[in-house]
Design a protein around this motif. Structure first.
Motif, mmCIF file in Angstrom:
data_model
loop_
_atom_site.group_PDB
_atom_site.id
_atom_site.type_symbol
_atom_site.label_atom_id
_atom_site.label_comp_id
_atom_site.label_asym_id
_atom_site.label_seq_id
_atom_site.Cartn_x
_atom_site.Cartn_y
_atom_site.Cartn_z
ATOM 1 N N VAL A 1 10.578 38.909 80.263
ATOM 2 C CA VAL A 1 9.227 39.365 79.902
ATOM 3 C C VAL A 1 8.811 38.766 78.564
ATOM 4 N N LEU A 2 9.736 38.713 77.612
ATOM 5 C CA LEU A 2 9.430 38.141 76.298
ATOM 6 C C LEU A 2 9.101 36.651 76.407
ATOM 7 N N ALA A 3 9.885 35.918 77.206
ATOM 8 C CA ALA A 3 9.637 34.490 77.377
ATOM 9 C C ALA A 3 8.281 34.242 78.040
ATOM 10 N N LEU A 4 7.968 35.006 79.071
ATOM 11 C CA LEU A 4 6.669 34.846 79.727
ATOM 12 C C LEU A 4 5.521 35.185 78.767
ATOM 13 N N GLY A 5 5.710 36.238 77.985
ATOM 14 C CA GLY A 5 4.682 36.579 77.010
ATOM 15 C C GLY A 5 4.456 35.463 76.000
ATOM 16 N N GLY A 6 5.541 34.847 75.537
ATOM 17 C CA GLY A 6 5.404 33.735 74.605
ATOM 18 C C GLY A 6 4.705 32.542 75.220
ATOM 19 N N LEU A 7 5.018 32.228 76.466
ATOM 20 C CA LEU A 7 4.384 31.093 77.136
ATOM 21 C C LEU A 7 2.890 31.333 77.345
ATOM 22 N N VAL A 8 2.538 32.549 77.747
ATOM 23 C CA VAL A 8 1.122 32.868 77.945
ATOM 24 C C VAL A 8 0.377 32.798 76.615
ATOM 25 N N TRP A 9 0.993 33.331 75.550
ATOM 26 C CA TRP A 9 0.348 33.269 74.241
ATOM 27 C C TRP A 9 0.143 31.828 73.782
ATOM 28 N N ALA A 10 1.151 30.969 74.014
ATOM 29 C CA ALA A 10 1.037 29.563 73.604
ATOM 30 C C ALA A 10 -0.105 28.871 74.346
ATOM 31 N N GLN A 11 -0.272 29.160 75.633
ATOM 32 C CA GLN A 11 -1.360 28.531 76.384
ATOM 33 C C GLN A 11 -2.725 29.060 75.925
ATOM 34 N N HIS A 12 -2.780 30.342 75.610
ATOM 35 C CA HIS A 12 -4.041 30.895 75.111
ATOM 36 C C HIS A 12 -4.399 30.271 73.764
ATOM 37 N N ARG A 13 -3.391 30.116 72.918
ATOM 38 C CA ARG A 13 -3.627 29.470 71.618
ATOM 39 C C ARG A 13 -4.094 28.028 71.800
ATOM 40 N N ASN A 14 -3.489 27.340 72.724
ATOM 41 C CA ASN A 14 -3.877 25.953 72.988
ATOM 42 C C ASN A 14 -5.323 25.879 73.489
ATOM 43 N N TYR A 15 -5.708 26.829 74.308
ATOM 44 C CA TYR A 15 -7.093 26.852 74.827
ATOM 45 C C TYR A 15 -8.101 27.108 73.700
ATOM 46 N N GLN A 16 -7.747 28.002 72.789
ATOM 47 C CA GLN A 16 -8.670 28.302 71.690
ATOM 48 C C GLN A 16 -8.888 27.104 70.775
ATOM 49 N N ARG A 17 -7.861 26.265 70.611
ATOM 50 C CA ARG A 17 -7.975 25.158 69.671
ATOM 51 C C ARG A 17 -8.492 23.867 70.311
ATOM 52 N N THR A 18 -8.301 23.726 71.606
ATOM 53 C CA THR A 18 -8.688 22.466 72.257
ATOM 54 C C THR A 18 -9.731 22.660 73.342
ATOM 55 N N ASN A 19 -9.952 23.912 73.750
ATOM 56 C CA ASN A 19 -10.879 24.204 74.837
ATOM 57 C C ASN A 19 -10.408 23.621 76.158
#
Length: 491
Positions: free
Chosen positions: A253-271
């Protein structure tokens, strides 16, 4: 201009005094100017910078790297890869342990528990066959003799199997060694009883009672102890195989949460909606987590079923069969002893010891058959238990008639009601054989159900440790590649 007398020099400061050239101050030793008042003193050593630990330096580097976007991306990639790898490693470790425990349930501890029960049953049945043959005297049948010998051979063979599977020096190994010592002693006493009985010597009955005492007070308790130890081992294997792997689930669950957060962060910075590497890592981690939860849940359900509808039923049926064997042996010994052994009851009355033990065994058999009927979950399991119950009821009635004949002094009639001898009389031995045969059928059915359910539970975990490790490596690679592609944009 006036000069001093006698041609002396003018005093210092006089306008007519000559001017002396200035003398430069003497430099301190070493050629370096020193502080005032410390001419010639050595200079002080420069201060040594404080040594820092590798951890502190690493923290500083990490803090410095975190001030830039590329540095932050490298840290995120390293953390994600470490989480995914840890998830896969812990999953592989925990599921390997549970799979091994489930395999032990199926192929080690339960078969050994069944073997221990067979040792007890074989010894009790041998004792019953010996007493039946003794009552027949010179008319002992070949079938009765063969049954006794077969039981002794079965007990000896099962003891060898149990000895090979036990830990040297363990309590089970000591119990097995004790039984191996007592078995030939018991067999020798039975042979002496037979030899004296064939010659009509009353000493034969004493030898048989002594053999029965050795069986009831030494051998069967030791066999019961072995059976209980193997059942404890079986319970321990179940306890190791069934618990949920919470550590692996939490890391997943922790690993999946980290991966989802990383993709959300990437979307915010690069669209950009998707990062292929991170998406692949998320998919692989999701597969492992679902496989872990679903696979272990199915395995747990199979193991629970194998225990509730297999092990519990087997234990109850084993106990019922042992009770029937003990009851038959005590029924025979009631006629062998002819009142030589008595027991004083709570109300002050006396009763034949073996007949009293017979009543206790029949109570245990009645209770065991009722419980076995409740645990049976299909017709194939219910029918032999119902047939055994019907045979037991007839057995009780015939035994009561035999005791009535014996109390009236009609020993031969009582003997005919117990071991047969008259075509018109149905002996209790037929009822006992019916109970034993039907309990054997029920045991065979429950054994097959146990193997099916336990096998399904073990198979549900097959391949999970290896698959989780492989998918975790792929997920870590995907996370690193996804972050690496983002880093390449800064070059």
């Amino acid at each position: 201009m006036t000069y001093p007398p006698n041609g002396g020099a003018a005093p210092p400061g006089h306008p007519g005094a000559p001017t002396m050239p200035a003398v430069p101050p003497r430099a301190p030793q070493g050629g370096l100017p020193g502080p005032r008042g410390a001419l010639g003193a050595p200079p002080s050593a420069p201060a040594t910078p404080e040594r820092r630990t590798a951890w502190a330096e690493g923290v500083d580097r990490l803090r410095a790297a975190a001030t830039t976007e590329p540095g932050r991306l490298r840290i995120i990639g390293a953390v994600l890869a470490a989480l995914v790898v840890a998830f896969g490693a812990v999953t592989a470790w925990q599921m390997t342990e549970r799979s091994a425990a489930a395999d032990d349930v199926l192929h080690s501890s339960q078969p050994l528990s069944a073997s221990a029960a067979d040792i007890y049953r074989s010894l009790a049945d041998a004792n019953t066959a010996a007493s039946s043959g003794f009552l027949a005297g010179g008319q002992e049948t070949k079938a009765s003799r063969d049954r006794y010998e077969q039981d002794i051979r079965t007990a000896a063979a099962k003891l060898i199997t149990a000895a090979n599977s036990s830990q040297p020096g363990s309590p089970s190994a000591k119990t097995i060694s004790k039984l191996n010592t007592l078995l030939p002693e018991y067999k020798g006493l039975v042979e002496r009883a037979r030899a004296n009985n064939r010659q009509g010597y009353p000493l034969g009955g004493a030898y048989l009672r002594y053999a029965n005492e050795k069986m009831q007070k030494e051998m069967l308790p030791a066999a019961q102890d072995l059976y209980q130890r193997e059942n404890q081992r079986l319970s321990a294997d179940y306890a190791d195989a069934k618990p949920y792997p919470w550590a692996a689930i939490g890391l997943g669950v922790l690993a999946l949460g980290g991966l989802v957060w990383a993709q959300h962060r990437n979307y915010q910075r690069t669209n950009r909606v998707l990062n292929q590497g991170l998406v692949a890592a998320t998919a692989a981690s999701t597969v492992v987590l679902l496989w872990l939860v679903v696979g272990h849940s199915v395995a747990r359900a199979g193991l629970n079923e194998s225990y509730d509808h297999g092990v519990r039923s087997l234990n109850v049926l084993h106990d019922a069969r042992i009770a029937s064997l003990n009851a038959r042996g005590n029924e025979n010994l009631t006629l062998v002893s002819r009142g030589a052994e008595t027991k004083t009851l709570a109300d002050g009355t006396t009763k034949d010891l073996y007949d009293y033990d017979f009543d206790q065994d029949m109570k245990a058999l009645t209770k065991g058959l009722a419980l076995a009927g409740d645990l049976a979950d299909d017709k194939a399991g219910e029918q032999p238990v119902q047939a055994a119950t019907a045979n037991m009821k007839v057995w009780k009635t015939r035994h009561k008639d035999a005791r009535a004949e014996d109390d009236r002094g009609e020993y031969q009639k009582a003997l005919d009601l117990v071991i047969g001898g008259s075509a018109k009389v149905k002996p209790t031995g037929e009822c006992f054989d019916g109970v034993d045969k039907n309990l054997a059928l029920a045991l065979t059915h429950e054994e097959s159900e146990f193997q099916q359910a336990a096998g399904d539970g073990r198979d549900a975990m097959a391949g999970l440790p290896t698959g989780a490790a492989a998918l975790a490596v792929l997920a870590a690679a995907g996370a690193l590649l996804g972050i690496g592609r983002r880093l390449s944009e800064y070059r």
